[in-house]
Write a protein that holds these residues in place. Sequence first.
Motif, PDB file in Angstrom:
ATOM      1  N   ASP A 270      42.746  39.276  41.485  1.00 38.62           N
ATOM      2  CA  ASP A 270      43.918  40.378  41.082  1.00 38.62           C
ATOM      3  C   ASP A 270      43.448  41.379  40.786  1.00 38.62           C
ATOM      4  OD1 ASP A 270      47.490  38.971  40.202  1.00 38.62           O
ATOM      5  OD2 ASP A 270      46.599  41.255  40.045  1.00 38.62           O
ATOM      6  N   ASP A 271      44.574  42.733  41.031  1.00 39.79           N
ATOM      7  CA  ASP A 271      43.323  43.874  40.210  1.00 39.79           C
ATOM      8  C   ASP A 271      43.460  44.488  39.080  1.00 39.79           C
ATOM      9  OD1 ASP A 271      46.313  45.065  41.966  1.00 39.79           O
ATOM     10  OD2 ASP A 271      45.498  46.570  41.574  1.00 39.79           O
TER      11      ASP A 271
ATOM     12  N   GLN B  80      38.545  41.552  41.357  1.00 40.17           N
ATOM     13  CA  GLN B  80      40.000  42.421  41.605  1.00 40.17           C
ATOM     14  C   GLN B  80      40.214  43.547  42.251  1.00 40.17           C
ATOM     15  OE1 GLN B  80      38.318  44.583  37.857  1.00 40.17           O
ATOM     16  NE2 GLN B  80      37.035  45.635  38.797  1.00 40.17           N
ATOM     17  N   ASP B  81      39.432  43.282  43.557  1.00 37.81           N
ATOM     18  CA  ASP B  81      39.918  43.722  44.753  1.00 37.81           C
ATOM     19  C   ASP B  81      39.123  42.637  46.049  1.00 37.81           C
ATOM     20  OD1 ASP B  81      36.966  44.356  45.501  1.00 37.81           O
ATOM     21  OD2 ASP B  81      37.083  45.520  43.789  1.00 37.81           O
TER      22      ASP B  81
ATOM     23  N   MET C  51      45.715  45.595  46.208  1.00 34.03           N
ATOM     24  CA  MET C  51      44.805  45.768  45.035  1.00 34.03           C
ATOM     25  C   MET C  51      43.357  46.836  46.277  1.00 34.03           C
ATOM     26  SD  MET C  51      42.919  42.289  44.533  1.00 34.03           S
ATOM     27  CE  MET C  51      42.769  41.661  46.514  1.00 34.03           C
TER      28      MET C  51
ATOM     29  N   ASP D 185      42.628  45.395  50.239  1.00 38.55           N
ATOM     30  CA  ASP D 185      43.531  44.455  50.618  1.00 38.55           C
ATOM     31  C   ASP D 185      43.514  42.849  50.173  1.00 38.55           C
ATOM     32  OD1 ASP D 185      44.201  43.831  52.528  1.00 38.55           O
ATOM     33  OD2 ASP D 185      45.409  45.631  53.031  1.00 38.55           O
TER      34      ASP D 185
END
Length: 120
Positions: free
Chosen positions: A9-10, A34-35, A57, A61
């Motif tokens: 998750d970003d 985070q991406d 993200m 994505d």
Amino acid sequence: MAKKVLVVDDAAFMRMMIKDILTKNGYEVVGEAQDGQEAVDKYKELTPDLVTMDITMPEKDGIAALKEIKSLHADATVIMCSAMGQQAMVIDAIQAGAKDFIVKPFQADRVIEAISKAMG
Ligand SMILES: [Mg+2]
């Protein structure tokens, strides 16, 4: 042995929230990303039992990352984390091989239900 999970998750607070739910329920969070690109890289490195994958993200994505992971590891178990109003993307993800999805804001029992079901 505890099942290994990669949390993607970003948003750091989202990762923390999922990690907290998982840890309290006997899962081991072996990595975070985070991406989408980091997700693919960490998947290759860690080969977790399950991935929780955010959809929106920066850079790459969650849908693109899911497709890449599935092309490398067809048996990868990925659960998508979506926001309200992302039904079209969720359908796209399921067609691309995601096992299930959970909708933000997360409810701990729904997260655990989806994960235990996805891992059979
Ligand atoms: Mg996001």
